[in-house]
Design a protein around this motif. Structure first.
Motif, short mmCIF file in Angstrom:
data_model
loop_
_atom_site.label_atom_id
_atom_site.label_comp_id
_atom_site.label_asym_id
_atom_site.label_seq_id
_atom_site.Cartn_x
_atom_site.Cartn_y
_atom_site.Cartn_z
N THR A 130 14.13 14.98 18.71
CA THR A 130 14.65 13.87 17.91
C THR A 130 15.10 12.67 18.75
O THR A 130 15.30 11.60 18.21
N ASP A 131 15.24 12.85 20.05
CA ASP A 131 15.70 11.75 20.90
C ASP A 131 14.56 10.80 21.30
O ASP A 131 14.81 9.73 21.81
N PHE A 132 13.32 11.20 21.07
CA PHE A 132 12.19 10.36 21.48
C PHE A 132 11.78 9.44 20.34
O PHE A 132 10.86 9.70 19.60
N ASP A 133 12.50 8.37 20.18
CA ASP A 133 12.16 7.40 19.15
C ASP A 133 12.70 6.03 19.54
O ASP A 133 13.30 5.34 18.75
N SER A 134 12.49 5.67 20.80
CA SER A 134 13.04 4.43 21.32
C SER A 134 11.92 3.64 22.01
O SER A 134 11.92 3.48 23.22
N TRP A 135 10.96 3.17 21.21
CA TRP A 135 9.83 2.44 21.78
C TRP A 135 10.19 0.97 21.97
O TRP A 135 10.95 0.41 21.22
N SER A 178 4.17 0.40 25.68
CA SER A 178 4.97 1.40 26.39
C SER A 178 4.34 1.66 27.75
O SER A 178 3.11 1.74 27.87
N GLN A 182 2.36 5.01 20.05
CA GLN A 182 3.75 5.36 19.79
C GLN A 182 3.78 6.40 18.68
O GLN A 182 3.28 6.15 17.59
N CYS A 183 4.31 7.56 18.97
CA CYS A 183 4.42 8.60 17.95
C CYS A 183 5.62 9.48 18.27
O CYS A 183 6.18 9.40 19.35
N ARG A 184 6.02 10.29 17.33
CA ARG A 184 7.20 11.12 17.49
C ARG A 184 6.86 12.49 18.09
O ARG A 184 7.61 13.43 17.93
N ASP A 209 11.23 4.61 25.68
CA ASP A 209 10.34 5.73 25.95
C ASP A 209 9.10 5.26 26.70
O ASP A 209 8.70 4.10 26.62
N VAL A 226 6.12 12.41 26.44
CA VAL A 226 7.06 11.30 26.33
C VAL A 226 8.21 11.53 27.31
O VAL A 226 8.69 12.65 27.46
#
Length: 92
Positions: free
Chosen positions: A10-15, A21, A40-42, A74, A67
């Protein structure tokens, strides 16, 4: 207590707001910046595939990226394979 970057899904959402990127190559022993991607994806891990050219539309897995945090945003680290096949890739 110091805050350390988490590797939780859940922490990987900072594009980056630019939509680009950074992509780092980890195929070699040194990790270095090789370009940028609009991908960019979750997902924490992304399998990189390439079409085989067969008539049936088959593809082959040619690498794997994950990621990672790069500063406050990210980034992608290509662990195996050819980073040029990463979707939306622009080489330096």
């Amino acid at each position: 207590m110091l805050d350390t970057p988490s590797t939780d899904f859940t922490d990987f959402d900072s594009w980056h707001p630019s939509g680009w990127s950074p992509v780092y190559d980890r195929v070699t022993s040194l990790r270095h910046l090789v370009g940028f991607t609009t991908q960019q994806c979750r997902l924490v891990r992304l399998m990189i595939a390439q079409e085989t050219g067969d008539e049936d539309g088959a593809f082959a897995i040619v690498g794997e990226a994950r990621v990672a945090l790069a500063g406050e945003f990210d980034s992608w680290v290509v662990e195996t394979g050819d980073y040029h096949v990463l979707p939306g890739f622009w080489a330096l």
